[in-house]
Write a protein that holds these residues in place. Structure first.
Motif, short mmCIF file in Angstrom:
data_model
loop_
_atom_site.label_atom_id
_atom_site.label_comp_id
_atom_site.label_asym_id
_atom_site.label_seq_id
_atom_site.Cartn_x
_atom_site.Cartn_y
_atom_site.Cartn_z
N TYR A 154 42.75 107.39 -5.86
CA TYR A 154 42.41 105.97 -5.88
C TYR A 154 42.42 105.46 -7.32
N ALA A 155 42.83 104.23 -7.46
CA ALA A 155 42.66 103.57 -8.75
C ALA A 155 41.17 103.37 -8.98
N ASP A 156 40.75 103.47 -10.23
CA ASP A 156 39.33 103.31 -10.53
C ASP A 156 38.79 101.97 -10.04
N SER A 157 39.63 100.95 -10.09
CA SER A 157 39.19 99.60 -9.74
C SER A 157 38.88 99.43 -8.26
N VAL A 158 39.34 100.37 -7.42
CA VAL A 158 39.13 100.21 -5.98
C VAL A 158 38.24 101.30 -5.39
N LYS A 159 37.86 102.27 -6.19
CA LYS A 159 37.02 103.37 -5.68
C LYS A 159 35.72 102.82 -5.10
N GLY A 160 35.38 103.33 -3.92
CA GLY A 160 34.17 102.89 -3.24
C GLY A 160 34.35 101.64 -2.40
N ARG A 161 35.49 100.97 -2.55
CA ARG A 161 35.76 99.76 -1.76
C ARG A 161 36.94 99.92 -0.81
N PHE A 162 37.94 100.67 -1.23
CA PHE A 162 39.15 100.86 -0.43
C PHE A 162 39.18 102.28 0.12
N SER A 163 39.82 102.42 1.28
CA SER A 163 39.95 103.74 1.89
C SER A 163 41.34 103.88 2.50
N ILE A 164 42.03 104.97 2.18
CA ILE A 164 43.36 105.22 2.71
C ILE A 164 43.28 106.30 3.78
N SER A 165 44.05 106.10 4.84
CA SER A 165 44.11 107.10 5.91
C SER A 165 45.51 107.13 6.49
N ARG A 166 45.77 108.16 7.29
CA ARG A 166 47.14 108.37 7.75
C ARG A 166 47.14 108.88 9.18
N ASN A 167 48.08 108.40 9.96
CA ASN A 167 48.33 108.90 11.31
C ASN A 167 49.71 109.53 11.31
N ASN A 168 49.76 110.85 11.26
CA ASN A 168 51.05 111.54 11.16
C ASN A 168 51.91 111.35 12.40
N THR A 169 51.26 111.25 13.56
CA THR A 169 52.01 111.09 14.80
C THR A 169 52.80 109.80 14.79
N ARG A 170 52.23 108.78 14.19
CA ARG A 170 52.87 107.45 14.16
C ARG A 170 53.57 107.16 12.85
N ASN A 171 53.61 108.14 11.94
CA ASN A 171 54.22 107.91 10.61
C ASN A 171 53.65 106.65 9.96
N THR A 172 52.35 106.50 10.07
CA THR A 172 51.69 105.28 9.61
C THR A 172 50.58 105.62 8.62
N VAL A 173 50.47 104.78 7.61
CA VAL A 173 49.38 104.89 6.65
C VAL A 173 48.65 103.56 6.62
N TYR A 174 47.32 103.64 6.47
CA TYR A 174 46.48 102.46 6.48
C TYR A 174 45.74 102.33 5.16
N LEU A 175 45.38 101.10 4.84
CA LEU A 175 44.52 100.85 3.68
C LEU A 175 43.44 99.89 4.12
N GLN A 176 42.23 100.41 4.25
CA GLN A 176 41.07 99.58 4.57
C GLN A 176 40.50 99.05 3.26
N MET A 177 40.45 97.75 3.14
CA MET A 177 39.98 97.12 1.90
C MET A 177 38.72 96.33 2.20
#
Length: 115
Positions: free
Chosen positions: A58-81
């Protein structure tokens, strides 16, 4: 050919939340790293968050606020902000790595944080 499509951007008030999605499709045998970058007007593109080799960055500016996750079955990545700030305003791009030094970018999705 690999297609990368982002979605989920929009206008949100400071303190609000958005969830970005990115899906890769096409001639994909394996996906290695997936990540989110952003580019504000007049600025260089910068890393926001990435999943790489089983680890998360994570970039320092977003740590604690943003979260990245991935669904390998769907070849999808998410960013919760969460707790968005005006300085988070940018075009957000998804990067998908399918081989050594072989990667694709999405077209970008605009995120605007403003009251």
């Amino acid at each position: 050919q690999v297609h990368v499509v982002e979605s989920g951007g929009g206008l949100v008030q400071p303190g609000g939340s958005l969830r970005l999605s990115c899906t890769a499709s096409g001639s994909i045998f394996n996906i290695y790293d997936m990540g989110w970058y952003r580019q504000a007007p007049g600025a260089q593109r910068e890393l926001v968050a990435a999943l790489s080799g089983g680890s998360t960055k994570y970039a320092d500016s977003v740590k604690g606020r943003f979260s990245i996750s991935r669904n390998n079955t769907r070849n999808t990545v998410y960013l919760q902000m969460n707790s968005l700030k005006p300085e988070d305003t940018a075009v957000y791009y998804c990067k998908v790595e399918v081989g050594i030094e072989l990667y694709y970018w999405g077209q970008g999705t605009q995120v605007t944080v403003s009251s």
